[in-house]
Design a protein around this motif. Structure first.
Motif, PDB file in Angstrom:
ATOM      1  N   LYS A 231       0.828  -1.199   0.000  1.00 40.85           N
ATOM      2  CA  LYS A 231       0.000   0.000   0.000  1.00 40.85           C
ATOM      3  C   LYS A 231       0.862   1.248   0.000  1.00 40.85           C
ATOM      4  N   LYS A 232       0.471   2.255  -0.780  1.00 46.77           N
ATOM      5  CA  LYS A 232       1.260   3.470  -0.926  1.00 46.77           C
ATOM      6  C   LYS A 232       0.902   4.495   0.141  1.00 46.77           C
ATOM      7  N   SER A 233       1.809   5.441   0.332  1.00 50.65           N
ATOM      8  CA  SER A 233       1.523   6.559   1.218  1.00 50.65           C
ATOM      9  C   SER A 233       0.339   7.348   0.673  1.00 50.65           C
ATOM     10  N   ALA A 234      -0.382   8.008   1.560  1.00 49.69           N
ATOM     11  CA  ALA A 234      -1.571   8.748   1.150  1.00 49.69           C
ATOM     12  C   ALA A 234      -1.225  10.079   0.495  1.00 49.69           C
ATOM     13  N   ASN A 235      -0.087  10.671   0.862  1.00 45.72           N
ATOM     14  CA  ASN A 235       0.236  12.028   0.440  1.00 45.72           C
ATOM     15  C   ASN A 235       1.615  12.125  -0.205  1.00 45.72           C
ATOM     16  N   ASN A 236       1.857  13.277  -0.831  1.00 47.28           N
ATOM     17  CA  ASN A 236       3.171  13.546  -1.417  1.00 47.28           C
ATOM     18  C   ASN A 236       4.183  13.896  -0.335  1.00 47.28           C
ATOM     19  N   VAL A 237       5.425  13.487  -0.574  1.00 50.60           N
ATOM     20  CA  VAL A 237       6.503  13.827   0.350  1.00 50.60           C
ATOM     21  C   VAL A 237       6.804  15.317   0.262  1.00 50.60           C
ATOM     22  N   ALA A 238       6.910  15.960   1.412  1.00 53.82           N
ATOM     23  CA  ALA A 238       7.307  17.374   1.469  1.00 53.82           C
ATOM     24  C   ALA A 238       8.803  17.512   1.694  1.00 53.82           C
ATOM     25  N   SER A 239       9.363  16.646   2.547  1.00 59.91           N
ATOM     26  CA  SER A 239      10.791  16.738   2.846  1.00 59.91           C
ATOM     27  C   SER A 239      11.303  15.421   3.401  1.00 59.91           C
ATOM     28  N   VAL A 240      12.620  15.254   3.369  1.00 62.29           N
ATOM     29  CA  VAL A 240      13.263  14.102   3.976  1.00 62.29           C
ATOM     30  C   VAL A 240      14.540  14.564   4.656  1.00 62.29           C
ATOM     31  N   THR A 241      14.761  14.042   5.852  1.00 60.49           N
ATOM     32  CA  THR A 241      16.015  14.248   6.568  1.00 60.49           C
ATOM     33  C   THR A 241      16.706  12.896   6.673  1.00 60.49           C
ATOM     34  N   ILE A 242      17.973  12.858   6.271  1.00 61.38           N
ATOM     35  CA  ILE A 242      18.700  11.590   6.204  1.00 61.38           C
ATOM     36  C   ILE A 242      19.865  11.623   7.188  1.00 61.38           C
ATOM     37  N   PHE A 243      19.961  10.565   7.994  1.00 65.59           N
ATOM     38  CA  PHE A 243      21.082  10.406   8.915  1.00 65.59           C
ATOM     39  C   PHE A 243      21.901   9.197   8.480  1.00 65.59           C
ATOM     40  N   LYS A 244      23.197   9.235   8.719  1.00 59.45           N
ATOM     41  CA  LYS A 244      24.057   8.087   8.436  1.00 59.45           C
ATOM     42  C   LYS A 244      24.756   7.649   9.720  1.00 59.45           C
TER      43      LYS A 244
END
Length: 304
Positions: A231-244
């Motif tokens: 099942k897909k997400s309901a909404n569009n992505v606004a932002s992403v924060t990535i940690f390593k």
């Protein structure tokens, strides 16, 4: 007098027939219903430190299923659909050797990928030798969302060499954590999810952590499988924060902070998704966008 009356009645009759004829033409020659399929995905020429993504052209069968994926100057993937399986296949020439790759994606009655088998054969002087036999499994929750993906170096192994865990909140994928030590944290807009967004940088199944791990053909092309990954997400992505370095004994550091700007054309189709922000403390160049173009299809209403 009778002649004038006759001419008058004749004129009225012809006018009525003419009107009926126009209505009949409209009834039996309606405007076709138009819809659009994604045809081209164009990535920025400058990679800005992100993974290399080649432009993509998609070709479709008569029933609108993708049958060819043409990664410019890279993979040329053929797709074959079976009742409980989808087969992706390609071949590559390296000097005197030809490599044949196949991905056999097992799907259930809900069209969810449950497992994948990746086979590679090398052909030299008409003799084929199997060089790779790895597999991937997919686990879903009761709501139909993908919650874990595991990749095994050899089919039949019990300990995965790579895995990803997925968390959902309010119908949206909120977090991805991988064994490669990356964590993606997503926020969302109020706009309804656009499927083409899965081709954009750092979207789910198109992430930097996947590509940094080993280069497995399936894992680096998961965006082409997104229709079969639950099942897909309901909404569009606004932002992403990535940690390593998200591992036991390590101190996580921020790898990237990215926002997405969706642009639409006159047909209300996504024409471009621009990303902005920082990648390892370096600003992403202006106008860094993934662009989309579409193939028009028509449905002609049956003349009954």
């Amino acid at each position: 007098m009778k002649l004038k009356l006759h001419l008058f009645l004749t004129a009225i009759f012809l006018a009525i027939c003419s009107s009926c004829s126009k209505e009949d033409v409209m009834l039996y020659h309606p405007e076709p219903i138009r819809y659009w399929l994604l045809e081209h995905v164009d990535y920025p020429d400058t990679k800005a430190g992100l993974v290399n993504r080649t432009d993509v052209t998609l070709s479709y069968s008569n029933d609108d299923q993708i049958e060819i994926i043409d990664n410019l100057n890279a993979d040329y993937i053929m797709i074959n659909y079976k009742p409980d399986m989808i087969v992706y296949a390609k071949s590559s020439d390296y000097g005197t050797s030809i490599y044949y790759d196949s991905l056999l994606i097992k799907v259930n009655s809900n069209k969810q990928a449950t497992s994948a088998l990746h086979l590679t054969y090398r052909e030299v002087e008409n003799e084929k030798v199997r060089t790779q036999n790895d597999s991937t499994s997919f686990l879903y929750n009761a709501d139909g969302y993908l919650i874990r993906m595991e990749r095994f170096n050899r089919s039949g192994d019990e300990v995965p060499t790579y895995w990803e865990n997925y968390s959902f909140v309010n119908g949206n994928l909120s977090e991805i954590i991988s064994s490669a030590g990356y964590k993606h944290i997503y926020s969302y807009t109020d706009q309804e999810y656009e499927p083409v967004s899965s081709y954009c940088y750092e979207m789910p199944f198109n992430t930097i952590s996947i590509s940094n791990w080993g280069g497995c053909w399936l894992l680096t092309n998961c965006r082409f499988l997104s229709d079969y990954l639950g099942k897909k997400s309901a909404n569009n992505v606004a932002s992403v924060t990535i940690f390593k370095d998200v591992k036991e004994g390590s101190t996580p550091t921020k790898y990237a902070s990215i926002t997405y700007d969706f642009l639409y054309d006159e047909k209300d189709l996504v024409s471009s998704v621009e990303i902005k922000g920082m990648l390892e403390e370096i600003e992403i160049p202006a106008n860094f966008a993934t662009n989309f173009s579409y193939l028009e299809r028509k449905i002609h209403v049956s003349e009954e």
